[in-house]
Design an enzyme around this catalytic site. Structure first.
Site, PDB file in Angstrom:
ATOM      1  N   ARG A 193       0.806  -1.226   0.000  1.00 38.22           N
ATOM      2  CA  ARG A 193       0.000   0.000   0.000  1.00 38.22           C
ATOM      3  C   ARG A 193       0.840   1.277   0.000  1.00 38.22           C
ATOM      4  NH1 ARG A 193      -2.762  -4.070   1.612  1.00 38.22           N
ATOM      5  NH2 ARG A 193      -0.765  -4.601   2.539  1.00 38.22           N
ATOM      6  N   THR A 194       1.800   1.378   0.887  1.00 41.54           N
ATOM      7  CA  THR A 194       2.500   2.662   1.055  1.00 41.54           C
ATOM      8  C   THR A 194       3.279   3.010  -0.211  1.00 41.54           C
ATOM      9  OG1 THR A 194       2.675   2.114   3.394  1.00 41.54           O
ATOM     10  CG2 THR A 194       3.997   3.970   2.615  1.00 41.54           C
TER      11      THR A 194
ATOM     12  N   LYS B 109      26.597  -4.014  -1.716  1.00 43.43           N
ATOM     13  CA  LYS B 109      28.067  -3.949  -1.741  1.00 43.43           C
ATOM     14  C   LYS B 109      28.598  -3.287  -0.474  1.00 43.43           C
ATOM     15  CE  LYS B 109      27.635  -2.938  -6.656  1.00 43.43           C
ATOM     16  NZ  LYS B 109      27.659  -1.800  -7.573  1.00 43.43           N
TER      17      LYS B 109
ATOM     18  N   ARG C 151      11.102   3.742   3.381  1.00 42.68           N
ATOM     19  CA  ARG C 151      10.764   2.796   4.452  1.00 42.68           C
ATOM     20  C   ARG C 151      12.019   2.008   4.769  1.00 42.68           C
ATOM     21  NH1 ARG C 151       5.645  -1.189   4.543  1.00 42.68           N
ATOM     22  NH2 ARG C 151       4.709   0.799   5.138  1.00 42.68           N
TER      23      ARG C 151
ATOM     24  N   HIS D 143       4.749   5.710  11.608  1.00 41.94           N
ATOM     25  CA  HIS D 143       4.240   5.588  10.229  1.00 41.94           C
ATOM     26  C   HIS D 143       3.281   6.762  10.009  1.00 41.94           C
ATOM     27  CE1 HIS D 143       3.107   4.021   6.453  1.00 41.94           C
ATOM     28  NE2 HIS D 143       2.830   2.765   6.765  1.00 41.94           N
TER      29      HIS D 143
HETATM   30  N1   CP Z   1      -0.356  -0.075   5.838  1.00 41.09           N
HETATM   31  C1   CP Z   1       0.839  -0.321   5.261  1.00 41.09           C
HETATM   32  O1   CP Z   1       1.854   0.301   5.626  1.00 41.09           O
HETATM   33  O2   CP Z   1       0.819  -1.277   4.309  1.00 41.09           O
HETATM   34  P1   CP Z   1       2.091  -1.759   3.466  1.00 41.09           P
HETATM   35  O3   CP Z   1       3.037  -2.414   4.460  1.00 41.09           O
HETATM   36  O4   CP Z   1       1.551  -2.703   2.453  1.00 41.09           O
HETATM   37  O5   CP Z   1       2.724  -0.531   2.875  1.00 41.09           O
END
Ligand code: CP
Length: 304
Positions: free
Chosen positions: A52-53, A81, A102, A130
């Site tokens: 999703r993100t 590396k 992320r 998040h």
């Molecule tokens: N909600 C969320 O962060 O989903 P993903 O891990 O799929 O990005």
């Protein structure tokens, strides 16, 4: 207000800023913004899995008329590396205008933000924060309940390792929420989050039973047990099915209750809930698009 800023933690964000972003999301939903980011490039650096993100960030930038570079998993990058995160970020800074990243390590997004001039958006750092998930959660709540102020929310599942609930608890504390933390003792909300709630005079309660909150809460926010963050796999096996929401459990739900979940789900919401009037988690995921469009536009300063 947010031009050239980073979005790293909800702890850094004021209520005024949250309201401003929520109003911008609403504006984005109602306007043609297909050329707002023409000529701008988003870098998506995802060192940890995501559906999703990452995809909603990429879709959001394309809907704004911009383009995207990036990677998903660092297996094909020079991290393999031995390149440091600092060197990777310093390099990619020259290739794009804004970065969504992320990373599995708590604090990595802050390190990145302190290393470069362009805006950094935290798409999840370890078990820490998040913030863009929280903004889409707030947008979802505002859509379903008409406002965010003064609601009751129950957060269920892995509150220790779940970064979405850390960010969301801090955000809801700015809106005078009453909060129920539903978790086994070993997975309860960390002390540093509870300290912020105490400082803000927020009423919160802890229980191990979902049924204790069903007739009291406006939002039932389910979360996945975070397998990847358990140091001991045996402990995960003990906890993995701690909560499974089934449709029959919603019989006495408070009127208007919405079930939310940041997704992915594993076992914690039975599929028979999907067609219940309370189910709201797929709609919630779809709100990731206008939310991330607004965040990109505001940090790039193409929308005031
Ligand atoms: N909600 C969320 O962060 O989903 P993903 O891990 O799929 O990005």
């Amino acid at each position: 207000m947010l031009k050239n800023k980073d979005l790293i933690s909800i702890n850094d964000t004021t209520k005024e800023e949250l309201r401003y972003i929520l109003d911008t999301i609403k504006k984005i939903e109602e306007m043609d913004c297909s050329n707002l980011c023409k000529g701008k490039i988003l870098g998506t650096l995802f060192f940890e899995p995501s559906t999703r993100t990452r995809l909603s960030f990429e879709s959001a930038m394309k809907r704004l008329g911009g383009s995207v570079i990036g990677f998903s998993g660092d297996g094909s990058t020079s991290r393999k590396k031995g390149e440091s995160l600092y060197d990777t970020i310093k390099t990619v800074e020259g290739y794009c205008d804004i970065i969504a990243m992320r990373h599995p390590v708590d604090g990595s997004a802050r390190l990145a933000a302190n290393s470069v001039i362009i805006p950094i958006i935290n798409g999840g750092d370890g078990a820490n924060q998040h913030p863009t998930q929280t903004l889409l959660d707030l947008h979802t709540i505002r859509k379903s309940h008409g406002q965010v102020e003064g609601l009751t929310i129950a957060m269920v599942g892995d509150l220790k390792y779940g970064r979405t609930v850390h960010s969301l608890a801090i955000a809801m504390s700015l809106f005078n929420a009453t909060i129920y933390f539903v978790a086994p003792q070993q997975l309860q909300m960390p002390k540093d989050i509870l300290e912020v709630l105490d400082q803000r005079g927020i009423k919160y309660y802890m229980t191990e039973s979902i049924m204790d909150v069903m007739d009291k809460t406006d939002i039932l926010y389910m979360t996945r047990i975070q397998k990847e963050r358990f140091p001991d796999p045996v402990e995960y096996e003990k906890m993995k099915n701690a909560y499974i929401l089934k449709k029959e459990m919603l019989t006495n739900a408070k009127s208007g209750l919405k079930v939310m979940h940041p997704l992915p789900r594993v076992n914690e919401i039975s599929e028979d809930v999907d067609d219940a009037e309370h189910a709201h988690y797929f709609q919630q995921a779809h709100y990731g698009i206008p939310t991330r469009m607004a965040i990109i536009a505001l940090l790039l300063g193409v929308l005031e």
